[in-house]
Each structure stands twice: as structure tokens, then as C-alpha cells.
Design a protein around this motif. Structure first.
Motif, short mmCIF file in Angstrom:
data_model
loop_
_atom_site.label_atom_id
_atom_site.label_comp_id
_atom_site.label_asym_id
_atom_site.label_seq_id
_atom_site.Cartn_x
_atom_site.Cartn_y
_atom_site.Cartn_z
N HIS A 1 0.82 -1.21 0.00
CA HIS A 1 0.00 0.00 0.00
C HIS A 1 0.86 1.27 0.00
N LEU A 2 1.86 1.31 0.87
CA LEU A 2 2.71 2.51 0.94
C LEU A 2 3.48 2.70 -0.37
N GLU A 3 3.98 1.61 -0.92
CA GLU A 3 4.70 1.70 -2.20
C GLU A 3 3.81 2.28 -3.30
N GLN A 4 2.57 1.81 -3.35
CA GLN A 4 1.65 2.30 -4.38
C GLN A 4 1.26 3.75 -4.12
N CYS A 5 1.14 4.13 -2.86
CA CYS A 5 0.86 5.54 -2.53
C CYS A 5 2.01 6.44 -3.00
N ALA B 1 9.09 14.96 -8.19
CA ALA B 1 8.81 13.52 -8.30
C ALA B 1 10.09 12.71 -8.12
N ARG B 2 11.17 13.19 -8.72
CA ARG B 2 12.46 12.46 -8.58
C ARG B 2 12.93 12.48 -7.14
N ARG B 3 12.76 13.60 -6.43
CA ARG B 3 13.19 13.69 -5.03
C ARG B 3 12.40 12.71 -4.15
N ILE B 4 11.10 12.63 -4.39
CA ILE B 4 10.27 11.71 -3.60
C ILE B 4 10.70 10.27 -3.86
N ARG B 5 10.89 9.93 -5.13
CA ARG B 5 11.29 8.56 -5.49
C ARG B 5 12.65 8.22 -4.88
N LYS B 6 13.59 9.15 -4.96
CA LYS B 6 14.93 8.91 -4.42
C LYS B 6 14.88 8.73 -2.90
N ALA B 7 14.09 9.57 -2.22
CA ALA B 7 13.99 9.46 -0.75
C ALA B 7 13.37 8.13 -0.35
N TYR B 8 12.37 7.68 -1.09
CA TYR B 8 11.71 6.41 -0.76
C TYR B 8 12.67 5.24 -0.95
N ILE C 1 12.84 14.06 3.22
CA ILE C 1 11.50 14.60 2.96
C ILE C 1 10.44 13.55 3.23
N LEU C 2 10.84 12.30 3.38
CA LEU C 2 9.88 11.22 3.59
C LEU C 2 9.30 11.24 5.01
N ILE C 3 9.99 11.90 5.95
CA ILE C 3 9.51 11.91 7.35
C ILE C 3 8.11 12.51 7.43
N ALA C 4 7.93 13.69 6.82
CA ALA C 4 6.61 14.35 6.87
C ALA C 4 5.58 13.56 6.05
N ILE C 5 6.02 12.97 4.94
CA ILE C 5 5.08 12.18 4.12
C ILE C 5 4.59 10.97 4.91
N LEU C 6 5.51 10.25 5.58
CA LEU C 6 5.11 9.06 6.34
C LEU C 6 4.25 9.43 7.55
N ALA C 7 4.53 10.55 8.17
CA ALA C 7 3.71 10.99 9.31
C ALA C 7 2.27 11.22 8.87
N ALA C 8 2.11 11.88 7.73
CA ALA C 8 0.76 12.12 7.20
C ALA C 8 0.10 10.80 6.80
N TYR C 9 0.88 9.92 6.19
CA TYR C 9 0.35 8.61 5.78
C TYR C 9 -0.15 7.83 6.99
N ASP C 10 0.64 7.80 8.05
CA ASP C 10 0.24 7.07 9.27
C ASP C 10 -1.00 7.68 9.89
N ALA C 11 -1.10 9.02 9.87
CA ALA C 11 -2.28 9.68 10.43
C ALA C 11 -3.54 9.33 9.66
N VAL C 12 -3.42 9.25 8.34
CA VAL C 12 -4.57 8.87 7.51
C VAL C 12 -4.96 7.42 7.78
N ARG C 13 -3.96 6.52 7.86
CA ARG C 13 -4.26 5.10 8.07
C ARG C 13 -4.89 4.85 9.43
N ALA C 14 -4.67 5.77 10.37
CA ALA C 14 -5.26 5.62 11.70
C ALA C 14 -6.71 6.09 11.76
N LEU C 15 -7.19 6.74 10.71
CA LEU C 15 -8.56 7.24 10.71
C LEU C 15 -9.56 6.08 10.68
N PRO C 16 -10.58 6.13 11.52
CA PRO C 16 -11.65 5.12 11.41
C PRO C 16 -12.61 5.51 10.28
N LEU C 17 -12.77 4.67 9.27
CA LEU C 17 -13.67 4.96 8.16
C LEU C 17 -15.09 4.54 8.52
#
Length: 595
Positions: free
Chosen positions: A362-366, A390-397, A415-431
Motif C-alpha cells: 500500500h505505501l509503495e503504491q501511494c 517527483a524524482r526527489r520523492i522517489r529517491k527518498a523512498y 523529505i519522507l519523514i513528513a510524508i510518512l507521518a501524514a500517511y500514518d495519520a490517515v491510516r489511523a482514521l476510522p472509516l
């Protein structure tokens, strides 16, 4: 109404070409069609298609059984139907899909990122780049069955010219075809028309002075080619004006083409100057909009006011100014018609964030979708900054994966620190199973996170209106939740919804204040129109920049037939009044007579 055979109907904006063609279609449906036959009405713009559908529906003179025998479509949707059925005959795979503009931009991003900005390319480099892009488009079509919109007409033309049986089949189903905005057909679309005309009667509707798509292949010789090929009966409606009767709006538009203006005022037209500079310019625009809105509200609730600007960038500037006007003025509720690539790609990522992680990727596809957002948000003209992002994001990942595999922690400045923090916050949301509520919750998390990239994406996604109550996307996401207890296929459902939206004929007519660039207004009409252009930037008494003007740099030697036609089309969108706002001291050169 009395003519038979092929027809060429010419006339200016509001001359009645569309209305009379609808009545003509009803007449043919009543007296000439065989059982099973229909009349096909084709137009370039979805706005025109929806307006024609609405006009047919409310035309009291046409019986319902005749209305059902008139099909109204865009050229794209008609071409796609042919390709889905017969595309294999020209070498396409049996299973084909549409390569939407955002997906096309992503697919071509590798080629585009290898070149600097177009403004820095030589003519030879531009030719080389375009050839590589076209080669990749053809490869995607022939090998992967993913077909971009620009290839619809060439493939359909090959299909029709290569197979008489298909031409006869279409002629049997549609013995009469009405071609709206015919002057804007490009060379490949003209090849399609030539094939269709062998077994169908063609009724071409055209405004010779409304040809604003030369840059994508419209040819001033097209009407003469139609005359030579089909020897049509010709109907001239150029002296008619049903859109703004009693006003001089159409006359003013025609005088823009001539470059000569009369001394007497034009009824329904006002030209206003404003002091150059952002605050005075937007103050003048907001004030003019207040006045127009007040005038229109006196006639009832269903009024429309278009703010037309020369560039896509200006559309956003005006929209921002209406949300937060200068000097504490009251905000203006409005809708903005913007390029949708960024909004669509942002929506795709939000949709995927709604999906469960079924395969551990899931994270890879995101990450792929986030890179795709920056590859494709600029459409045909991506900025080098977005491609580098886009290249910076790919390189950081990839760096993070490598460090994690060796037991190392992520770099503290990644730059991935802030991206992963947001990703984890979204995944913690109850749908909840309410697509609108869940979509908004995810978007709010992204808007409030510390990652500027995701904030940008979430802001763009606000321009998506497909989740309003009763829409197909909302219904299908709700059904997916009921079926599986999750939004298992949210991304696929969302992508399909955007494809369906592109072909939809149910677009509502604009109401209230609408902001768009001048090209987007083609085929539309509004109660009032305000045309607003940019202003010169001056340093030491000299103009150092003159951006967002109707004519490039507002210089007389840059005036072209295209710029005159573009302004004339914009002016004549108004039914009751058209107002032009131009900077004092450097007024639009098209408003100054050639003499």
C-alpha cells in the motif's frame, strides 16, 4: 428547413444555427427516417452537448417520439464507440482503454524530464521531443491498448477509410449527421467527416470567424474543402442575432475582427480602465462583479455571470482574489473552471488512501501515486520543478528502503519523514462507510499535515465535485463498502468515474459567478460577461513585464487573427451586457482601432 442533401449553415454567435438544426433534426425524424434510424448531433464541447440536450428536451414543438431519435454526443464519445467495436481492424488490441490526459502526462514524463523547459528548446529539439512523445503514444496504443484522446480521430479515420462496411453501417444507423462547430475540425477529424459523408447526409454548422483552435490544427480552408467535397446547399445566418437582441454586443465583436470601431456607444458593452497593480486591478474587478451581480439578481435567482481571463494562471489569481478580496471587501461565492489534471491526480491518491492494504504494497503504491501527481499535474506542460519533485520523492523512498534493509534509521532531514507521518495519520482514521465523510476526513488530514507536497495535493483535490449527493461515484463507493466492508477498489472506481464524467452529457448550465479562461467559454453563454486581463509591470518608467494579456505583451505586432477571434468569441458570450476591464495607460491593443 426546406433544403435537402448536404448543408453548410454559417452564422455568428447567437445566430440560431444550433436551434434551427434541432428543428431540422425533428423534421427529418418525422418525415424521412426509416425504422431504427437516428440523427446524430456532434459537438466538441460537453457544455454545448448538454445545452443541446436541454434545448431538445424543452422544445415544445418536437413530439417525444421524435426527440428519442436524436442522439447528441461529443466527437470523442462517438469516436470511442467506433474504436471499441472496430479498433482491432487497424491494429489495436481487442481490449482497449482510454489513456486520460493526467495518465498520458505521467506516461510521457520520462521523455519530458529529459528536456529543459520548452522556452529554452531550439526548434530542432522541440521537433525531436514531439516525435518521441508521439512514438510513445503510438506504442501505448498498439502494445498496451491505452489510447489518448489525440489518437481517437486518426484511428477512426483509418478505420472508416479502410472498411466500406463500417461506413455503410454508420450510414444506416445515422443517415443524417449534424456537425457543430465544424470550422474547428482538424485534419484527422476532417478525414473522418469525409468518410461519414459517403453514406450519411451531413449538416455542417460553422462560424467562419470563430476559429480559435488553429494551434491544434483547425484550418481556415476547411469550409471550402467541405464545399468542394460535398457541394452542399448553403444557408447564411450571419445577419441574425438571437442571443443579445436589442444590444450591440455582436456588432462590437464583429468590429473587433475588423479593427475599426464606430464613434457611437455600443449598447450592452462597457470598457473600463483600472490603475495597474494587483490591489487596484482586483478592487476594480470585485467592484464590477458586485454591480453586475446586483443587476442580475433583480431578474430572479437563475442568473449567470462569467469572468473571462486570458490565461489558466489568471483563473487561479482571480479565484483567490474572490475568496479574499483586497481592502476587506466581501468575498464573492463563485466556481472556477480550471485545468483538472492536478485535481484528478490528487483525488486518485485520496481514493487509494481509502483502500485497505491487501498485499502489503500500500505505501509503495501511494508513493507511486504521489510521484505521478507531480509528473502529471502540469498536463502537457510540466514544470521542471514538478518533475524534480517527483524524482526527489522517489529517491527518498528508495534510500529509506535501502537503509531499512541494513538496519539503519531514516535520515533526519529526509523529505519522507513528513510524508510518512501524514500517511500514518490517515491510516489511523476510522472509516465510516459514508464516502463523502471519509473522503473529507482524509483530505483534512493532508491539508493539516506538515508535508507541503501533500498539502498542495489536498488543496487541488478540493476542485473535485464528483462526490456530491446523488453522483455515480458516491453511489458506487457506498455500494463497494456494503459489498466488502471496505473501499476495496476505490481507486479503480474513481478513475472510471472521471472517464464517465468526460463523456457525460448531463453537465448543468453554469449559474452564479463563474471564473474561466477565454478558451473555456467557447460554446457557452451567460447573462453577463466581464473580461479581465493583466497589467504591465513598470520599473524606472519602462515596462519590464506584461503578462496575462489578451495579446502577447500587449504589442501591436503580436496581434493575430487568432487573438481577434478569441476576444470576439469571449465578448459575444454575453446576452445582456459585456464589460471589459483593461489597465489604464496600456489598454488592450485590440480595443484601439487600427486607424
Amino acid at each position: 428547413m426546406d433544403a435537402n442533401g448536404h448543408l453548410l449553415v454559417t452564422g455568428g454567435p447567437g445566430s440560431g444555427k444550433t436551434t434551427i438544426s434541432i428543428l431540422k433534426a425533428a423534421q427529418i425524424a418525422e418525415h424521412q427516417l426509416r425504422p431504427g434510424g437516428k440523427i446524430l448531433f456532434l459537438s466538441f464541447a460537453r457544455a454545448t452537448v448538454s445545452r443541446v440536450v436541454e434545448a431538445i428536451e424543452f422544445e415544445q414543438q418536437i413530439p417525444r417520439e421524435h426527440k428519442r431519435r436524436i442522439d447528441v454526443e461529443t466527437y470523442h464519445s462517438f469516436f470511442w464507440r467506433i474504436l471499441k467495436t472496430h479498433g482491432y481492424l487497424v491494429g489495436l488490441p481487442r481490449s482497449i482503454s482510454i489513456l486520460t490526459p493526467p495518465a498520458e502526462a505521467i506516461a510521457l514524463s520520462t521523455i519530458r524530464s529529459a528536456y529543459p523547459a520548452d522556452s529554452k528548446l531550439t526548434d530542432a529539439a522541440k521537433t525531436e521531443k514531439a516525435a518521441k512523445e508521439n512514438e510513445e503514444r503510438m506504442r501505448l496504443a498498439r502494445e498496451e491498448g491505452r489510447i489518448c484522446f489525440d489518437l481517437f480521430a486518426p484511428f477512426v479515420a483509418d478505420n472508416l477509410h479502410g472498411c466500406e462496411r463500417i461506413r455503410r453501417l454508420i450510414g444506416t444507423m445515422y443517415p443524417v449527421i449534424i456537425l457543430d462547430e465544424f470550422q474547428d475540425t482538424n485534419a484527422e477529424q476532417w478525414r473522418v467527416v469525409q468518410a461519414l459523408g459517403q453514406f450519411s447526409i451531413l449538416i455542417a454548422l460553422a462560424d467562419p470567424e470563430q476559429r480559435i483552435y488553429d494551434w491544434i490544427g483547425a484550418d481556415p480552408a476547411r469550409l471550402d474543402q467541405f464545399r468542394e467535397t460535398f457541394a452542399p446547399a448553403e444557408i447564411d445566418l450571419s445577419t441574425e442575432n438571437h442571443r443579445s437582441p436589442g444590444k450591440d454586443i455582436a456588432a462590437f465583436g464583429n468590429d473587433i475582427l475588423k479593427g475599426k470601431f464606430r464613434k457611437e456607444p455600443y449598447v450592452g458593452v462597457e470598457v473600463m480602465g483600472y490603475q495597474p497593480g494587483a490591489d487596484p486591478a482586483f478592487t476594480a474587478l470585485v467592484t464590477a462583479t458586485y454591480k453586475a451581480r446586483k443587476r442580475l439578481a433583480q431578474g430572479g435567482p437563475d442568473w449567470s455571470l462569467a469572468i473571462l481571463v486570458p490565461t489558466k494562471k489568471m483563473t487561479r489569481f482571480v479565484s483567490d482574489a474572490f475568496r479574499q478580496p483586497p481592502a476587506g471587501m466581501a468575498a464573492i461565492p463563485h466556481s472556477a473552471v480550471i485545468e483538472m489534471e492536478a485535481a484528478i491526480l490528487g483525488a486518485e491518491l485520496i481514493a487509494f488512501l481509502m483502500q485497505p492494504d491487501v498485499d502489503g504494497r500500500h505505501l509503495e503504491q501511494c508513493t507511486d501515486l504521489l510521484c505521478g501527481y507531480f509528473h502529471g499535474k502540469g498536463g502537457d506542460s510540466p514544470t521542471q520543478n514538478d518533475l524534480q519533485e517527483a524524482r526527489r520523492i522517489r529517491k527518498a523512498y528508495e534510500e529509506w528502503l535501502a537503509r531499512r534493509a541494513t538496519g539503519k534509521a531514516m535520515r533526519k532531514n529526509s523529505i519522507l519523514i513528513a510524508i510518512l507521518a501524514a500517511y500514518d495519520a490517515v491510516r489511523a482514521l476510522p472509516l465510516t462507510g459514508d464516502p463523502d465523510k471519509d473522503w473529507r476526513a482524509i483530505r483534512r488530514v493532508l491539508e493539516g499535515c506538515d508535508c507541503p507536497r501533500l498539502k498542495d495535493l489536498a488543496q487541488e483535490a478540493r476542485n473535485v465535485r464528483l462526490l456530491e449527493r446523488g453522483t455515480q461515484l458516491r453511489q458506487e463507493l457506498s455500494q463497494e463498502w456494503r459489498n466488502t466492508g471496505a473501499y476495496t477498489n476505490a481507486l479503480a472506481i474513481t478513475r472510471q468515474a472521471f472517464v464517465q464524467e468526460h463523456f457525460s452529457t448531463k453537465a448543468k448550465p453554469e449559474r452564479g459567478v463563474v471564473v474561466m479562461n477565454m478558451h473555456k467559454a467557447k460554446g457557452k453563454q451567460f447573462d453577463e460577461v466581464i473580461i479581465f486581463e493583466g497589467w504591465p509591470r513598470v520599473a524606472k518608467g519602462k515596462i519590464v513585464a506584461n503578462l496575462d494579456r489578451i495579446v502577447r505583451r500587449n504589442e501591436r505586432d503580436q496581434i493575430s487573427d487568432q487573438s481577434r477571434q478569441n476576444l470576439r468569441v469571449s465578448v459575444t458570450r454575453g446576452r445582456q451586457q459585456t464589460t471589459l476591464l483593461t489597465p489604464q495607460g496600456d489598454a488592450c491593443v485590440l480595443l484601439i482601432g487600427d486607424d
